[in-house]
Design a protein around this motif. Structure first.
Motif, mmCIF file in Angstrom:
data_model
loop_
_atom_site.group_PDB
_atom_site.id
_atom_site.type_symbol
_atom_site.label_atom_id
_atom_site.label_comp_id
_atom_site.label_asym_id
_atom_site.label_seq_id
_atom_site.Cartn_x
_atom_site.Cartn_y
_atom_site.Cartn_z
ATOM 1 N N TYR A 88 0.870 -1.178 0.000
ATOM 2 C CA TYR A 88 0.000 0.000 0.000
ATOM 3 C C TYR A 88 0.901 1.220 0.000
ATOM 4 C CZ TYR A 88 -4.250 -2.557 1.432
ATOM 5 O OH TYR A 88 -5.333 -3.376 1.503
ATOM 6 N N TRP A 89 0.800 2.031 -1.001
ATOM 7 C CA TRP A 89 1.645 3.239 -1.086
ATOM 8 C C TRP A 89 3.107 2.934 -0.762
ATOM 9 C CZ3 TRP A 89 -0.310 5.985 -4.394
ATOM 10 C CH2 TRP A 89 -1.649 6.339 -4.408
ATOM 11 N N TYR A 90 3.614 1.906 -1.436
ATOM 12 C CA TYR A 90 5.053 1.603 -1.425
ATOM 13 C C TYR A 90 5.593 1.211 -0.052
ATOM 14 C CZ TYR A 90 3.838 3.959 -5.642
ATOM 15 O OH TYR A 90 3.166 4.315 -6.781
ATOM 16 N N LYS B 97 1.059 6.579 8.119
ATOM 17 C CA LYS B 97 0.789 5.501 7.150
ATOM 18 C C LYS B 97 -0.694 5.161 7.139
ATOM 19 C CE LYS B 97 1.759 3.108 3.771
ATOM 20 N NZ LYS B 97 1.374 1.738 3.704
ATOM 21 N N GLU B 100 -2.360 7.766 5.117
ATOM 22 C CA GLU B 100 -2.134 7.514 3.689
ATOM 23 C C GLU B 100 -3.059 6.394 3.187
ATOM 24 O OE1 GLU B 100 2.541 7.353 4.201
ATOM 25 O OE2 GLU B 100 2.051 7.134 2.087
ATOM 26 N N ASP B 101 -3.089 5.280 3.957
ATOM 27 C CA ASP B 101 -3.866 4.106 3.533
ATOM 28 C C ASP B 101 -5.350 4.432 3.399
ATOM 29 O OD1 ASP B 101 -1.461 2.762 3.629
ATOM 30 O OD2 ASP B 101 -1.956 1.500 5.348
ATOM 31 N N LEU B 104 -5.715 8.502 0.942
ATOM 32 C CA LEU B 104 -5.234 8.532 -0.438
ATOM 33 C C LEU B 104 -5.816 7.365 -1.239
ATOM 34 C CD1 LEU B 104 -1.520 9.584 0.201
ATOM 35 C CD2 LEU B 104 -3.485 11.032 -0.332
ATOM 36 N N ARG B 106 -7.123 5.478 -4.496
ATOM 37 C CA ARG B 106 -6.518 5.516 -5.831
ATOM 38 C C ARG B 106 -7.136 6.580 -6.706
ATOM 39 N NH1 ARG B 106 -5.944 -0.863 -7.587
ATOM 40 N NH2 ARG B 106 -4.915 -1.524 -5.687
ATOM 41 N N THR B 109 -5.951 9.975 -5.895
ATOM 42 C CA THR B 109 -4.511 10.247 -5.883
ATOM 43 C C THR B 109 -3.823 10.107 -7.241
ATOM 44 O OG1 THR B 109 -4.533 9.393 -3.628
ATOM 45 C CG2 THR B 109 -2.381 9.690 -4.642
ATOM 46 N N TYR B 152 7.954 7.774 -0.332
ATOM 47 C CA TYR B 152 7.287 9.074 -0.497
ATOM 48 C C TYR B 152 7.569 9.667 -1.877
ATOM 49 C CZ TYR B 152 6.927 8.278 4.452
ATOM 50 O OH TYR B 152 6.661 7.686 5.657
ATOM 51 N N LEU B 155 5.286 7.893 -4.174
ATOM 52 C CA LEU B 155 3.930 8.433 -4.022
ATOM 53 C C LEU B 155 3.782 9.735 -4.821
ATOM 54 C CD1 LEU B 155 1.120 8.785 -2.717
ATOM 55 C CD2 LEU B 155 2.268 9.708 -0.691
ATOM 56 N N ARG B 158 3.642 8.984 -8.506
ATOM 57 C CA ARG B 158 2.356 8.402 -8.936
ATOM 58 C C ARG B 158 1.259 9.450 -8.973
ATOM 59 N NH1 ARG B 158 -0.329 5.140 -11.730
ATOM 60 N NH2 ARG B 158 -0.394 2.916 -11.246
#
Lengths: 252, 252
Positions: A88-90, B97, B100-101, B104, B106, B109, B152, B155, B158
């Motif tokens: 998930y997000w690298y 994190k 972010e999970d 963000l 898909r 983002t 990061y 991210l 992407r």
């Protein structure tokens, strides 16, 4: 924080080395996945460990406060530690990071004289929703898996652990039955075979495992794989014998 | 999951570009720190933002369920997004994190046609307990900050965001007052100055900010810094004039 200086390190180096060469290496699979119970990939991987000895499957539930002493004890008792997660997000999902932040206290983790993790192996099994080939400079993702996993490589480095080549599982949902069979073997080997061992030891391992699996459904297919591998081994031995004869002739 | 396709993107490109050149660029500082309220570094950085306009300080509390729509709205409304955190095991603490999970998604983002984050800037302000020089090949940590921050950078890649050179704050507790003053200026500039701007614009920014700060305690010290910077600018202009004259003489 618990006083880790008081923890007795029951880990005997000689014994561990012995264990890793013999059959008694113990592997801890730490699984982080927010939709764990609905994940086809995790279900497949879990089934792949059934019947394997010396594997501890350790799913980290969401919203849990970890028992630091118990988690550290698990680490102490195993030789190979696997972080298994969907990317998930690298990075791993937040639950694994929470586990790292809580359980891996400095005094427990750092590779100083007391270094409790020193010499153990750290493996990564990560699943990708996108093709592995997207992960490179100039492609959609722009960075390689090796680059993306630097935080785990740095952790292994700091703890004095051996970082294993990651096992990347990309697009499981699109895999053919043959690709799934290959994944199953690769995965079992990743958890239980000695790391960086010779081709011949790996072959033996595969044959031994496959023979154990003969009771499963796909007997005909498995027999085919076994025959192929046995043949490979015979071919390899023939080749070795020929090389030996040539060398003896040269030296004579 | 909310239907992000329905979100109106209020973000006008021309307006944004204008904002980033002018004074109206808006910066969102997302702060993750498990001991936030006891952190001297975070307290110092927070005080450094007081009096600055167009800064939103956004601390992520532990154990929170994020309101995804509200968090995404915050991102939409700002031009520069800063992730600010102490480095724990070569990454942000778990809370960031988790953010972010969850936040963000898909669809929100990815840098496709709808790409809502596209063209915004992503900055990292990270604090280290160890000297920055430890972070290189062959040193204690074995990996550089650039390598460690790949997740990061990936991210940003992407999302089509511009990744800013990270601001690394190492060993804040050992800083002298002069070093702290330098950090304060560097930090304010990181949040509010146009990224990759010319030397002369940066100098102007510093002078402008320092003049604003004249009401604070350290007036004498600040006046010294201002004098120095003003002198630097005069020297630079003298140098430019000399170069101009030389060129004109050559062309004449």
């Amino acid at each position: 924080m618990i006083n880790v200086l008081k923890i007795q390190n029951p880990y005997n180096r000689r014994k561990r080395k012995q264990a890793m060469i013999g059959d008694k290496m113990k592997t801890l699979v730490i699984v982080a996945h927010p939709d764990y119970h609905d994940s086809g990939t995790q279900g497949f991987l879990k089934r792949a460990t059934e019947g394997l000895e010396e594997i501890t499957w350790h799913y980290l539930p969401e919203q849990t406060e970890f028992n630091v002493a118990a988690e550290q004890q698990l680490l102490i008792e195993h030789d190979r530690i696997i972080f298994q997660f969907p990317m998930y997000w690298y990075s791993a999902p937040a639950t694994l990071k929470k586990w790292e932040d809580k359980v891996l206290t400095r005094a427990f983790t750092f590779a100083n004289e007391k270094g409790i993790l020193k010499g153990k192996e750290l493996g990564i099994v990560t699943t990708l929703g996108y093709p592995a080939k997207d992960f490179q400079a100039g492609a959609t993702e722009g960075f390689s898996i090796s680059e993306i996993l630097v935080p785990y490589r740095a952790l292994a480095h700091r703890a004095g652990m051996i970082f294993m080549t990651p096992l990347v599982v990309d697009q499981f949902d699109y895999m053919t039955p043959d690709q799934q069979t290959k994944l199953l073997i690769d995965y079992q080997q990743y958890l239980t075979a000695a790391f960086s061992f010779s081709f011949s030891v790996r072959q033996d391992w595969i044959i031994k495992q496959l023979k154990k699996m003969m009771n499963s459904n796909n007997q005909a297919q498995l027999q085919l794989v076994i025959d192929q591998l046995e043949q490979n081994k015979i071919d390899l031995n023939d080749l070795k014998d020929q090389i030996k004869m040539i060398r003896q002739a040269e030296e004579g």
